[in-house]
Design an enzyme around this catalytic site. Sequence first.
Site, mmCIF file in Angstrom:
data_model
loop_
_atom_site.group_PDB
_atom_site.id
_atom_site.type_symbol
_atom_site.label_atom_id
_atom_site.label_comp_id
_atom_site.label_asym_id
_atom_site.label_seq_id
_atom_site.Cartn_x
_atom_site.Cartn_y
_atom_site.Cartn_z
ATOM 1 N N HIS A 181 -3.571 -9.898 -0.767
ATOM 2 C CA HIS A 181 -3.372 -8.624 -0.708
ATOM 3 C C HIS A 181 -4.282 -8.285 0.187
ATOM 4 C CE1 HIS A 181 -3.492 -4.488 -0.710
ATOM 5 N NE2 HIS A 181 -4.978 -4.077 -1.340
ATOM 6 N N ASP A 195 0.876 -1.054 -0.206
ATOM 7 C CA ASP A 195 0.332 -0.260 -0.053
ATOM 8 C C ASP A 195 0.970 0.863 -0.294
ATOM 9 O OD1 ASP A 195 -2.510 -1.416 1.037
ATOM 10 O OD2 ASP A 195 -1.439 -2.174 2.067
ATOM 11 N N HIS A 223 -3.848 -3.392 2.861
ATOM 12 C CA HIS A 223 -5.023 -3.367 2.364
ATOM 13 C C HIS A 223 -5.164 -2.006 3.501
ATOM 14 C CE1 HIS A 223 -8.368 -3.279 0.042
ATOM 15 N NE2 HIS A 223 -9.192 -4.301 0.584
ATOM 16 N N HIS A 278 -4.633 -0.245 6.051
ATOM 17 C CA HIS A 278 -3.254 0.785 6.829
ATOM 18 C C HIS A 278 -3.133 0.227 8.283
ATOM 19 C CE1 HIS A 278 -3.341 2.592 2.587
ATOM 20 N NE2 HIS A 278 -4.003 1.211 2.024
ATOM 21 N N HIS A 309 -12.789 -1.689 5.559
ATOM 22 C CA HIS A 309 -12.137 -3.579 4.975
ATOM 23 C C HIS A 309 -11.856 -5.014 5.887
ATOM 24 C CE1 HIS A 309 -10.141 -1.347 1.589
ATOM 25 N NE2 HIS A 309 -9.075 -0.954 2.634
HETATM 26 FE FE LIG Z 1 -5.754 -1.977 -0.847
#
Ligand SMILES: [Fe+2]
EC number: 3.1.3.2
Length: 374
Positions: free
Chosen positions: A313, A162, A350, A352, A323
């Site tokens: 990812h 990322d 993915h 952060h 997410h």
């Molecule tokens: Fe991502």
Amino acid sequence: MGVVEGLLALGLILNVCVVCNGGTSSPFVRKVEKAVDMPLDSDVFAIPPGYNAPQQVHITQGDLVGKAVIVSWVTVDEPGSSEVRYWSENSDQKKIVEGKLVTYRFFNYTSGFIHHTTIRNLEYNTKYYYEVGLGNTTRQFWFVTPPEIGPDVPYTFGLIGDLGQSFDSNKTLSHYELNPRKGQTVLFVGDLSYADNYPNHDNIRWDSWGRFTERSVAYQPWIWTAGNHEIDFAPEIGETVPFKPYTHRYHVPYKASQSTSPFWYSIKRASAHIIVLASYSAYGKYTPQYKWLEKELPKVNRTETPWLIVLMHSPWYNSYNYHYMEGETMRVMYEPWFVQYKVDVVFAGHVHAYERSVSAKTWSLKLLALQFLI
Ligand SMILES: [Fe+2]
Ligand SMILES: *[C@@H]1O[C@H](CO)[C@@H](O)[C@H](O)[C@H]1NC(C)=O
Ligand SMILES: *[C@@H]1O[C@H](CO)[C@@H](O)[C@H](O)[C@H]1NC(C)=O
Ligand SMILES: *[C@@H]1O[C@H](CO)[C@@H](O)[C@H](O)[C@H]1NC(C)=O
Ligand SMILES: *[C@@H]1O[C@H](CO)[C@@H](O)[C@H](O)[C@H]1NC(C)=O
């Protein structure tokens, strides 16, 4: 009976607690403000001087075993040569190998000439110099090949995901470069340039990212994983082929591991067998990725490569609401195999925010639970 049930219930409660709060292992606290991208005239995006000078130079492993390197770069004034001249530190016998160039269009953007050339039959544990831009402005770089594959060869991988191209991205890269442990290869867990954050996915930001990262990736391989910011699916502007910029710019040695797609593949390097999976390609039963992974896992030879590392990812375990559970369906498909084949470590990006756990299965941390029960 009642006592056993009580213990089990306690075990489950402790499990949940451990998943929620594993404690703090670093004093680093991420700032709350949104990251700001570096402007296009920043030093890190400088275009190398000279007529048709190669830019965005990057390398990755070029075969299954680490004796080949894919060298990629972009020229903008004319196609120029796709040849790479290379020689080992211990010899002045220079060799030249020819590659291929590709271009692509994305909405109203036209790419430069993107060259990909594979150098093969390299010696292990050797420093090589290489030059690109032959016939126009020539630029020289170097890399060091890994030690021969084997159980007892130390090797240091860096881990980045990322990255993007904000001021914080530059800090992240500098942090990696300045680490006294000196990473020898980067495992990159997806989301490269974030060009898709710009209007029409302005692909100029793919070029600037290539120039920004060159200072590391021209000298050591980065092992690529595709993330959601690589999809670049934009039917509203007529761009209906997913991953177009990524696949034109970043080549990987997927055929060497009998994969039929650049989004999932494997490599062996030093004492590690590394499997790269695709969070954004079909992974259900009967799909190409499923069939490939089913055949790949039994091939791993733990005598030769005791470390079995998987990159993807989207994480299967994530306690943030951001997410949350996006990786869950892939976990359901593949986790039993990971348990069966004893995967040592899974790296994902993915989300952060840093999180890690001991081996997990079906959302529980087995080892810790057992310790608490005893
Ligand atoms: Fe991502
Ligand atoms: C592409 O289109 C955008 C939006 O219409 C415009 O701002 C930009 O200048 C165009 N770029 C090129 C290379 O034509
Ligand atoms: C640039 O390099 C290419 C490939 O070697 C060559 O054909 C071309 O003539 C060169 N251009 C100039 C202006 O020297
Ligand atoms: C990026 O980091 C490098 C190395 O620390 C520094 O020289 C450079 O000025 C930085 N550039 C920006 C735009 O932050
Ligand atoms: C696994 O690797 C070891 C060490 O290289 C080798 O001796 C052995 O034959 C390999 N096993 C298989 C099944 O290929």
